[in-house]
Design an enzyme around this catalytic site. Structure first.
Site, PDB file in Angstrom:
ATOM      1  N   SER A 247       9.913  75.153  22.154  1.00  0.00           N
ATOM      2  CA  SER A 247      10.225  76.425  21.512  1.00  0.00           C
ATOM      3  C   SER A 247      11.707  76.462  21.106  1.00  0.00           C
ATOM      4  CB  SER A 247       9.835  77.576  22.439  1.00  0.00           C
ATOM      5  OG  SER A 247       9.802  78.794  21.758  1.00  0.00           O
TER       6      SER A 247
ATOM      7  N   ASP B 165      -0.645  79.554  17.729  1.00  0.00           N
ATOM      8  CA  ASP B 165       0.636  79.991  18.294  1.00  0.00           C
ATOM      9  C   ASP B 165       1.037  81.340  17.692  1.00  0.00           C
ATOM     10  OD1 ASP B 165       3.315  80.343  19.070  1.00  0.00           O
ATOM     11  OD2 ASP B 165       3.689  78.184  19.088  1.00  0.00           O
TER      12      ASP B 165
ATOM     13  N   HIS C 263       1.083  79.359  22.401  1.00  0.00           N
ATOM     14  CA  HIS C 263       2.467  78.916  22.574  1.00  0.00           C
ATOM     15  C   HIS C 263       2.596  78.334  23.976  1.00  0.00           C
ATOM     16  CE1 HIS C 263       6.595  78.831  21.169  1.00  0.00           C
ATOM     17  NE2 HIS C 263       7.024  79.402  22.286  1.00  0.00           N
TER      18      HIS C 263
END
Length: 227
Positions: free
Chosen positions: A121, A175, A206
């Protein structure tokens, strides 16, 4: 907030004596260096060389998109628009801090071409941004559930030789935090810059999944075999 010249605190694991490779792994927003440490036993294979995993803690800073709440973050997120959401000053600071960790591994006897820079991320965004600016290429870049911040201007700051670094990118098709289209565009842009990008998508949100860990292990094994 830590000064850009301060060495970040880290969590470290070594898989054997006298590590021959290092993996510097940057966590996501609001997490810390402990977040991905449990992944090491799942990822590492018996025939691999000795590795040192370095999991740094990001500085604590206010995050605009989270109502200014202070948390560990590699940069401030100032809005929802992906091309401009990443605070460029924070990105630059984190690139410097990541570079200091790379320099420390070099000082500990590991050549930059035996260092892998990984991130999830927000951490993956820094891994890609830092990789583009590397004047001394690393052994590879690992970008999980992420995208390249400031993509439109990224090519302007790209260092000569940076594209020799192989890239592993993986993303969840569902996601909700970073839509996969932004990750796909980042991968395409990196390829246009000359990077060799291995791209994977998984039926997940995610997060990280077992198949992804296995595919990443295959990719890392190739790096070790060709060193």
């Amino acid at each position: 907030m830590d000064n850009a010249t301060d060495l970040l605190e880290t969590v470290e694991q070594e898989t054997g004596p006298s590590p021959q490779w290092a993996v510097i792994w940057l966590h996501g927003l609001g997490a810390d260096g402990h977040d991905f440490a449990p992944l090491v036993p799942e990822l590492v294979r018996p025939d691999w060389p000795s590795l040192r995993f370095v999991f740094p803690h990001a500085p604590v800073r206010a995050v605009t998109i989270n109502n200014g709440v202070r948390m560990r973050a590699w940069y401030d997120i100032v809005g929802m628009d992906f091309p401009t959401r990443a605070d460029s000053e924070g990105v630059d600071q984190s690139i410097l801090q990541t570079g200091a960790l790379i320099d420390r591994e070099h000082a500990r006897g590991i050549d930059p071409q035996r260092i892998l820079l990984a991130g999830f991320s927000q951490g993956g965004a820094i891994a890609l941004a830092a990789g583009l600016r590397r004047k001394t290429p690393l052994g590879g870049l690992i970008a999980l559930s992420t995208y390249l911040p400031g993509a439109e201007a990224a090519g302007e700051s790209m260092a000569d030789g940076a594209a020799t670094q192989p890239v592993f990118m993986a993303h969840g098709a569902a996601d909700p935090v970073i839509p996969i289209t932004y990750a796909e565009r980042s991968g395409q842009l990196l390829r246009s810059f000359g990077f060799e990008v291995e791209w994977h998508r998984y039926p997940m949100a995610h997060q990280v999944c077992a198949e992804e860990i296995s595919d990443l292990g295959d990719w890392m094994a190739q790096r070790f075999a060709h060193a």
